[in-house]
Structures are given as C-alpha cells and as structure tokens.
Design a protein around this motif. Structure first.
Motif, PDB file in Angstrom:
ATOM      1  N   VAL A 134       0.867  -1.176   0.000  1.00  0.00           N
ATOM      2  CA  VAL A 134       0.000   0.000   0.000  1.00  0.00           C
ATOM      3  C   VAL A 134       0.908   1.232   0.000  1.00  0.00           C
ATOM      4  O   VAL A 134       1.665   1.462   0.950  1.00  0.00           O
ATOM      5  N   GLU A 135       0.829   1.998  -1.101  1.00  0.00           N
ATOM      6  CA  GLU A 135       1.794   3.078  -1.308  1.00  0.00           C
ATOM      7  C   GLU A 135       1.810   4.096  -0.164  1.00  0.00           C
ATOM      8  O   GLU A 135       2.871   4.436   0.367  1.00  0.00           O
ATOM      9  N   THR A 136       0.621   4.586   0.243  1.00  0.00           N
ATOM     10  CA  THR A 136       0.586   5.626   1.289  1.00  0.00           C
ATOM     11  C   THR A 136       1.226   5.108   2.576  1.00  0.00           C
ATOM     12  O   THR A 136       1.909   5.841   3.283  1.00  0.00           O
ATOM     13  N   GLU A 137       0.989   3.837   2.862  1.00  0.00           N
ATOM     14  CA  GLU A 137       1.513   3.279   4.111  1.00  0.00           C
ATOM     15  C   GLU A 137       3.035   3.154   4.070  1.00  0.00           C
ATOM     16  O   GLU A 137       3.725   3.537   5.011  1.00  0.00           O
ATOM     17  N   LEU A 138       3.554   2.623   2.960  1.00  0.00           N
ATOM     18  CA  LEU A 138       5.012   2.447   2.884  1.00  0.00           C
ATOM     19  C   LEU A 138       5.718   3.804   2.852  1.00  0.00           C
ATOM     20  O   LEU A 138       6.775   3.981   3.461  1.00  0.00           O
ATOM     21  N   ARG A 139       5.089   4.777   2.190  1.00  0.00           N
ATOM     22  CA  ARG A 139       5.661   6.127   2.154  1.00  0.00           C
ATOM     23  C   ARG A 139       5.756   6.680   3.585  1.00  0.00           C
ATOM     24  O   ARG A 139       6.763   7.219   4.012  1.00  0.00           O
ATOM     25  N   SER A 140       4.666   6.505   4.324  1.00  0.00           N
ATOM     26  CA  SER A 140       4.606   7.015   5.674  1.00  0.00           C
ATOM     27  C   SER A 140       5.663   6.345   6.577  1.00  0.00           C
ATOM     28  O   SER A 140       6.361   7.010   7.350  1.00  0.00           O
ATOM     29  N   CYS A 157       8.531   4.833   5.664  1.00  0.00           N
ATOM     30  CA  CYS A 157       9.912   5.203   5.297  1.00  0.00           C
ATOM     31  C   CYS A 157      10.202   6.645   5.681  1.00  0.00           C
ATOM     32  O   CYS A 157      11.282   6.956   6.191  1.00  0.00           O
ATOM     33  N   SER A 158       9.233   7.559   5.464  1.00  0.00           N
ATOM     34  CA  SER A 158       9.543   8.953   5.774  1.00  0.00           C
ATOM     35  C   SER A 158       9.669   9.148   7.280  1.00  0.00           C
ATOM     36  O   SER A 158      10.527   9.895   7.738  1.00  0.00           O
TER      37      SER A 158
END
Ligand code: ADP
Length: 263
Positions: free
Chosen positions: A145-151, A153-154
């Motif tokens: 899930v893109e939003t989750e992985l972005r969150s 890692c950031s």
C-alpha cells in the motif's frame, strides 16, 4: 454463533489427539473496536476547528513593534502546527488499523517514493547540516500500500534527521538482501539505551519527552511504522548503541517483490 469472536489455540494431546482451546474474546474485541472508532472520530472532529484557528492565525497582521505579541504569535503557530501533526498521525494510524486493502494488488514504486522523501529530507536538513546519502536500487519495486510504505519510510528518515545532532551522517538503503529486500536508515546520532528500545513503537513513547516535543513530532511515528510493517508481513528492527548511533530497518520477503533488475 456469528456474533461471537473466538481465539483458538491448538496443542498436541497425547500421541494421537489434538486439544483445541477456544476463548471467547467478544467483549475484548468490541471494546477494541469502540476505542478505534472513538479515536478516529475525535481526531476527525478536531481537524476543522484547528484549520479555522490556523487560517485566522495566518491572516493576523505581523506585530513587528510588539515583542510580546510576536512571541505569542510564534508560539500559537507552532503549537497549532503540533496539534495538526498529531491529529494527522492519529488519523493515519486509525486508517491503517482499519485497512483491509490487500497488499498484493498494487505495485509500489519505491525508488520514486524514496526520491521524493530524499527531496523532503534535504529541505528538512537545512539547519542540521547532516551528510545525507540515499543508496537506492532503482529497479526494485514491491507489492503493498503506497501511502503506508511512504509514511513508514519517511518517519524513519525524518527521525534520523531530528534525533542526530547537527553535522551527522545519515545513510538510507533500499536494496536486495539475499532472498529479501531491505530498507534501512542508519544514523550516527546519540543512540538509544536498551531498556527503551522495545518500547519505542508504543503510542506516545518517547525517550526524552522534552526534546522530542521540540522536534514537533507526535510520538506516534514509530507506532505508525509498526502497524504498516505488520500489514506488510514485516517488522521493525532496531539496532542502536548509545553514543554511536542507530539503524532502523525492515525486510520484505521475496514474494513481495514486484519488479527487480534482470541481473
Ligand atoms: P516522535 O519522533 O514524534 O517523538 P516516534 O514514535 O517517531 O515519535 O519516535 C519515538 C521516540 O524514539 C522519539 O521520541 C525518540 O526519543 C526515539 N527515536 C526515534 N528515532 C530515533 C533515532 N534515529 N535516534 C535516536 N532516537 C530516536
């Protein structure tokens, strides 16, 4: 009974039998659902009044000739920003907890996401003057899930920037690691003492409360990371040595890899 929730444990019983123990956890899971709904609703309701306050604060004329008013405005702006960060993080956490999105349905372009995080990291780094290096395998994409992985890692990258004294060295890796893929953020900051390490992913747990507040964090960052990784069949690993620095990392199994270079 379809209205009941049970937890099962299966154990060997003698040579030829299995013992199944069922525990009725209906009440516990109902309370847990109520807690999640409550947090999500409160966070959502707080969002609008805060946006209004922030909007008016931005419109107020600068109080150049009044040092008290200047101080008051700076403080009010930073505290509303803190509250907004907190509410956004609570909402992200509620969304992840409630998420039924299947992780194998979407390909996440991690190199593109990490390029964006790198740009944000460089702008955060203005007062810190860290040496920040991103080593990213440009072809490595995963399911998730893109939003989750972005969150996730950031949060790990921004924490390294915040909790490393100025002039530090931060390295971010996204690479193939044996039969897995690995994301890691290494810093040479103050490190974390062993008794704290296991508790870092608890909500609002902070090693140094006063200092962490100053960074503007919500205290929910690592809790978000833990939930995201849980959803992606992974977990956060933390290696840290006081006075030397920390490595926060996670690995994803081979079946999560959607695309990699041919070699
Ligand atoms: P926040 O940063 O908002 O306080 P987090 O959940 O992201 O909340 O982090 C929890 C705590 O873990 C931080 O308050 C800090 O004490 C500690 N921490 C996180 N990352 C690092 C790091 N890279 N180095 C040292 N301490 C860290």
């Amino acid at each position: 009974n379809p209205n009941k929730t049970f937890e099962y444990r299966i154990m060997p019983y003698g040579e030829e039998h299995l013992l199944v123990v069922a525990r009725d956890v209906t009440r516990v899971s109902q309370l847990e659902e109520m807690r999640k709904d409550f947090v999500a609703n409160v966070s959502h309701e707080l969002r609008t009044p805060l946006t209004v306050i922030n909007g008016y604060l931005e419109m107020l004329p600068a109080a150049d000739d009044n040092p008290f008013m200047q101080k008051a405005m700076t403080e009010m702006t930073s505290q509303t920003q803190r509250m907004q960060n907190l509410i956004e993080d609570l909402l992200i956490l509620s969304r992840i907890e409630a998420s039924s999105e299947r992780i194998y349905e979407n390909v996440v372009n991690m190199p593109a996401i990490l390029a964006q995080i790198e740009r944000e990291a460089l702008s955060l780094n203005k007062d810190k003057h860290h040496k920040i290096e991103f080593h990213v395998d440009p072809s490595l994409k995963v399911y998730g899930v893109e939003t989750e992985l972005r969150s996730a890692c950031s949060n790990l990258v921004f924490n390294a920037i915040h909790y490393t004294p100025p002039g530090g060295h931060i390295q971010v890796h996204w690479k193939q690691d044996a039969h897995k893929v690995k994301f890691a953020v290494q810093d040479n900051g103050d490190g974390i003492a062993p008794p704290h390490i296991n508790r870092l992913t608890e909500r609002f747990y902070r090693v140094d409360k006063a200092r962490s507040r100053k960074t503007g964090g919500s205290g929910l960052g690592l809790s978000i990371v833990k939930h995201v990784l849980n959803h992606h069949n992974s977990q956060l690993e933390i290696h840290s040595v006081v006075g030397e620095g920390s490595v926060f990392s996670f690995t994803l199994t081979n079946d999560m890899v959607a695309e990699r270079s041919a070699s």
